[in-house]
Structure formats: C-alpha cells, structure tokens
Write a protein that holds these residues in place. Sequence first.
Motif, PDB file in Angstrom:
ATOM      1  N   LEU A 252       0.881  -1.218   0.194  1.00 25.82           N
ATOM      2  CA  LEU A 252      -0.163  -0.013  -0.099  1.00 25.82           C
ATOM      3  C   LEU A 252       0.732   1.186  -0.052  1.00 25.82           C
ATOM      4  CD1 LEU A 252      -2.988  -0.918   2.326  1.00 25.82           C
ATOM      5  CD2 LEU A 252      -3.000  -0.385   0.046  1.00 25.82           C
ATOM      6  N   GLY A 253       2.116   1.189   0.823  1.00 27.80           N
ATOM      7  CA  GLY A 253       2.686   2.397   0.925  1.00 27.80           C
ATOM      8  C   GLY A 253       3.527   2.507  -0.616  1.00 27.80           C
ATOM      9  N   GLU A 254       3.799   1.528  -1.127  1.00 25.82           N
ATOM     10  CA  GLU A 254       4.343   1.669  -2.512  1.00 25.82           C
ATOM     11  C   GLU A 254       3.515   2.153  -3.465  1.00 25.82           C
ATOM     12  OE1 GLU A 254       7.087  -0.926  -5.815  1.00 25.82           O
ATOM     13  OE2 GLU A 254       6.724  -1.706  -3.652  1.00 25.82           O
ATOM     14  N   LEU A 255       2.399   1.811  -3.492  1.00 29.38           N
ATOM     15  CA  LEU A 255       1.033   2.066  -4.515  1.00 29.38           C
ATOM     16  C   LEU A 255       0.917   3.699  -4.285  1.00 29.38           C
ATOM     17  CD1 LEU A 255      -1.228  -1.070  -4.179  1.00 29.38           C
ATOM     18  CD2 LEU A 255       0.121  -0.182  -6.214  1.00 29.38           C
ATOM     19  N   HIS A 256       0.650   4.072  -3.156  1.00 31.63           N
ATOM     20  CA  HIS A 256       0.314   5.220  -2.872  1.00 31.63           C
ATOM     21  C   HIS A 256       1.508   6.374  -3.253  1.00 31.63           C
ATOM     22  CE1 HIS A 256      -3.542   5.331  -0.887  1.00 31.63           C
ATOM     23  NE2 HIS A 256      -3.184   4.286  -0.432  1.00 31.63           N
ATOM     24  N   ALA A 257       2.829   5.750  -2.965  1.00 30.32           N
ATOM     25  CA  ALA A 257       3.918   6.565  -3.193  1.00 30.32           C
ATOM     26  C   ALA A 257       3.912   6.749  -4.916  1.00 30.32           C
ATOM     27  CB  ALA A 257       5.291   6.201  -2.712  1.00 30.32           C
ATOM     28  N   THR A 258       3.769   5.763  -5.524  1.00 31.53           N
ATOM     29  CA  THR A 258       3.876   5.721  -6.993  1.00 31.53           C
ATOM     30  C   THR A 258       2.765   6.682  -7.668  1.00 31.53           C
ATOM     31  OG1 THR A 258       4.947   3.646  -6.856  1.00 31.53           O
ATOM     32  CG2 THR A 258       3.889   4.302  -9.050  1.00 31.53           C
ATOM     33  N   LEU A 259       1.418   6.780  -7.101  1.00 29.56           N
ATOM     34  CA  LEU A 259       0.665   7.305  -7.771  1.00 29.56           C
ATOM     35  C   LEU A 259       0.707   8.944  -7.135  1.00 29.56           C
ATOM     36  CD1 LEU A 259      -2.693   5.703  -6.567  1.00 29.56           C
ATOM     37  CD2 LEU A 259      -1.494   5.607  -8.880  1.00 29.56           C
ATOM     38  N   THR A 260       1.246   9.273  -6.227  1.00 28.53           N
ATOM     39  CA  THR A 260       1.747  10.550  -6.049  1.00 28.53           C
ATOM     40  C   THR A 260       2.929  11.090  -6.847  1.00 28.53           C
ATOM     41  OG1 THR A 260       0.915  10.290  -3.683  1.00 28.53           O
ATOM     42  CG2 THR A 260       2.608  11.971  -4.339  1.00 28.53           C
ATOM     43  N   ALA A 261       3.940  10.229  -6.966  1.00 28.21           N
ATOM     44  CA  ALA A 261       4.807  10.744  -7.793  1.00 28.21           C
ATOM     45  C   ALA A 261       4.337  10.995  -9.280  1.00 28.21           C
ATOM     46  CB  ALA A 261       6.145   9.626  -7.874  1.00 28.21           C
ATOM     47  N   GLN A 262       3.326  10.201  -9.553  1.00 31.61           N
ATOM     48  CA  GLN A 262       2.871  10.260 -11.178  1.00 31.61           C
ATOM     49  C   GLN A 262       1.814  11.144 -11.112  1.00 31.61           C
ATOM     50  OE1 GLN A 262       2.295   6.501 -13.352  1.00 31.61           O
ATOM     51  NE2 GLN A 262       4.094   5.644 -12.333  1.00 31.61           N
ATOM     52  N   GLY A 263       1.485  12.083 -10.168  1.00 27.41           N
ATOM     53  CA  GLY A 263       0.291  13.154 -10.323  1.00 27.41           C
ATOM     54  C   GLY A 263      -0.998  12.591 -10.204  1.00 27.41           C
ATOM     55  N   LEU A 264      -1.249  11.293  -9.746  1.00 29.29           N
ATOM     56  CA  LEU A 264      -2.447  10.461  -9.669  1.00 29.29           C
ATOM     57  C   LEU A 264      -3.229  10.395  -8.312  1.00 29.29           C
ATOM     58  CD1 LEU A 264      -1.737   7.674 -12.200  1.00 29.29           C
ATOM     59  CD2 LEU A 264      -3.170   9.632 -12.823  1.00 29.29           C
ATOM     60  N   ALA A 265      -4.385  10.655  -8.228  1.00 31.45           N
ATOM     61  CA  ALA A 265      -4.923  10.648  -6.899  1.00 31.45           C
ATOM     62  C   ALA A 265      -5.904   9.419  -7.017  1.00 31.45           C
ATOM     63  CB  ALA A 265      -5.813  11.822  -6.792  1.00 31.45           C
ATOM     64  N   PRO A 266      -5.798   8.607  -5.930  1.00 33.35           N
ATOM     65  CA  PRO A 266      -7.003   7.561  -5.578  1.00 33.35           C
ATOM     66  C   PRO A 266      -8.273   7.870  -5.924  1.00 33.35           C
ATOM     67  CG  PRO A 266      -5.354   7.631  -3.816  1.00 33.35           C
ATOM     68  CD  PRO A 266      -5.194   9.085  -4.538  1.00 33.35           C
ATOM     69  N   SER A 267      -8.942   7.054  -6.506  1.00 28.86           N
ATOM     70  CA  SER A 267     -10.394   7.106  -6.934  1.00 28.86           C
ATOM     71  C   SER A 267     -11.463   6.154  -6.273  1.00 28.86           C
ATOM     72  CB  SER A 267     -10.691   7.122  -8.588  1.00 28.86           C
ATOM     73  OG  SER A 267     -10.406   5.878  -8.831  1.00 28.86           O
ATOM     74  N   GLY A 268     -10.931   5.750  -5.202  1.00 28.93           N
ATOM     75  CA  GLY A 268     -11.698   4.815  -4.297  1.00 28.93           C
ATOM     76  C   GLY A 268     -10.941   3.916  -3.618  1.00 28.93           C
ATOM     77  N   GLN A 269     -11.557   3.199  -2.450  1.00 29.17           N
ATOM     78  CA  GLN A 269     -10.890   2.529  -1.417  1.00 29.17           C
ATOM     79  C   GLN A 269      -9.990   1.464  -1.806  1.00 29.17           C
ATOM     80  OE1 GLN A 269     -13.882   0.869   0.846  1.00 29.17           O
ATOM     81  NE2 GLN A 269     -14.793   2.811   1.597  1.00 29.17           N
ATOM     82  N   PRO A 270      -8.475   1.535  -1.311  1.00 30.95           N
ATOM     83  CA  PRO A 270      -7.686   0.400  -1.474  1.00 30.95           C
ATOM     84  C   PRO A 270      -8.272  -0.904  -1.055  1.00 30.95           C
ATOM     85  CG  PRO A 270      -6.949   1.420   0.454  1.00 30.95           C
ATOM     86  CD  PRO A 270      -8.271   2.160  -0.100  1.00 30.95           C
ATOM     87  N   GLY A 271      -7.615  -1.822  -1.818  1.00 33.20           N
ATOM     88  CA  GLY A 271      -8.198  -3.137  -1.285  1.00 33.20           C
ATOM     89  C   GLY A 271      -7.092  -4.405  -1.766  1.00 33.20           C
ATOM     90  N   GLY A 272      -7.615  -5.510  -1.374  1.00 37.83           N
ATOM     91  CA  GLY A 272      -6.945  -6.699  -1.637  1.00 37.83           C
ATOM     92  C   GLY A 272      -7.581  -7.829  -2.226  1.00 37.83           C
ATOM     93  N   ILE A 273      -6.836  -8.914  -3.174  1.00 40.82           N
ATOM     94  CA  ILE A 273      -7.745  -9.948  -3.650  1.00 40.82           C
ATOM     95  C   ILE A 273      -6.666 -11.091  -3.363  1.00 40.82           C
ATOM     96  CG2 ILE A 273      -8.335 -11.208  -5.670  1.00 40.82           C
ATOM     97  CD1 ILE A 273      -8.898  -8.411  -7.041  1.00 40.82           C
TER      98      ILE A 273
END
Length: 284
Positions: free
Chosen positions: A149-170
């Motif tokens: 989760l930390g890596e995903l959020h950091a990558t989105l922030t670096a690419q100027g993308l904001a989360p559009s929904g709740q994080p999850g797992g499968i």
Amino acid sequence: MTAYLSIGDFSRATHLTVKTLRHYHQIGLLAPAEVDPHTGYRRYTTDQLSVAQVIRRFRDLDMPLEEIQAILSTPDLGLRNERIVAHLARLQEQLGRTQRAVDDLRNLLTHPAPDATGVELRAVPAVAAAAITDVIDAADGPIWMQGALGELHATLTAQGLAPSGQPGGIYADEVFTDARGESTIFVPCPGPVRPLGRVRPTVIPAAELAIITYRGESTAVDRAYATLATYVTHHALGVPGPIREYYPVGLRETPDTAMWRTEIGWPVFHTSTPPRKTDQLTAD
C-alpha cells in the motif's frame, strides 16, 4: 593448581544434564577442559562454571544455541551486547503477540459471535487501478500488505494521480488453504498508471459480494470470516472466486489500530437486486 570436576559433578553444579553437556560439547558450545584419550571421560574446570551459567540463562530466554555460540565467541563487548539486546527485543515482541492472543481468546470466551443478519450485499463495478501482485506466505500478509500500500500510494503521488476509491486486496484460495498463494493489493485511480517497480496498471473485475466490516488489527479477523461464512451458507449462494478485502481506514489514516476498518467480501450470486446500503455488521 587447576581444579577439575567430573561431568557428573559439573552437571550437579550447573543444573545442566549430562546429556545436555555432551551435546554442547559435540556442537562446540561448551567443550570440557580435558577429555581422557583412553576412557573418554570429560573433565571441566571451575572457571567454566560461570560460562555454563551464562549459557543456561540464555537458554531460559529461548535463545537459539547458534546465537549463544556467536555471542560467546565474540570478543567485541559492544557486538555481544547488540546481539543480546536484539534477542531481548524479539522476546518483547513475542510477549506482545502472546498477550494479544490471550486477550483474543478471553474475548472469544466471554463475547458470543455476532449475529450475521446485517451483512451487506454489494455489487462492485470493475475499476481501473494500480496494483502489486505477488505469491506470499499468509503469515507475512499483514506486513506485505502495508508495504505494498505504501509503494502504491507513493507511485500514484509521484505520477500526479489521486486515488479514486478505497484500496483493497484480492486473495486466492491457496492463501487460506495452503497458507501461501497469490495476493494482489490495489488502489483505484482515474488515469493509467505507468509501471514502476512492482506497481502495474490493472483492472479489478466486477464482483457480487457479501460484505462484513471488521474493526481493529487483523489478530482476530477469523471471527469476522466465520460470521460471514455462516451468513453465506444460510442466506446466499456462494460462488467460486477469490476473497476480496477493502481497507477504508488503515495505517495511512490513523496509527490507532482500534480505528482500522476492513471490509471482507465473499463472492456470491445475487438472486435479486442487492440493496444499495444496509446496516453493516461489525465484528470486533
């Protein structure tokens, strides 16, 4: 003049059995001062009593023999202390896990499982997301999830993308049946994420789920799973498919684990239009 003790006397003096002393000799942890070449009798000096006492104290603290040997063979006092402190820290962590297990068991005995009538039925649409997928051991799941989760959020922030929904797992069935299987952690996002490190763009497929909300860290999450399984067995048509979780409140939102919320989704087949929202059952 050097004073010697037979292995029997040394055993009595140290409270280490003869069998244990022979084993320590074999692995090189505590060798006798002398071994008679003809009889094989072992003899120890009184100076070795203090070494035996140190070994016994370390074993009382469940320190592995290899670590004890490393400590005793290290002439650097600072390094010795570092290794001892590291082991004490592991013991402290283990005590914490034991206390949590005791608390969970006491809660299980004193609080009955919640009724499953308030489980929410939810139709989840397909969404674009950034994801990390790996095959992991179930025991490593919570730590792996936080890192992903930390890596995903950091990558989105670096690419100027904001989360559009709740994080999850499968989570594949093998995570539960074999304690090891494929796991995916994802964060929905509106635009295509550029692959970087472990992060890849993906589409999380649509699903029909029976969902229960669990509060707190994952130590007692099995109770929520059991309640959800009971509901699906009696009130819904379960279908094959991976378990899905959503994390509306987690470490990113608050360090207070009592406030964390996990939504657990069990795949089902809806025979009628599910309500948009029902009272959610919480499993504490």
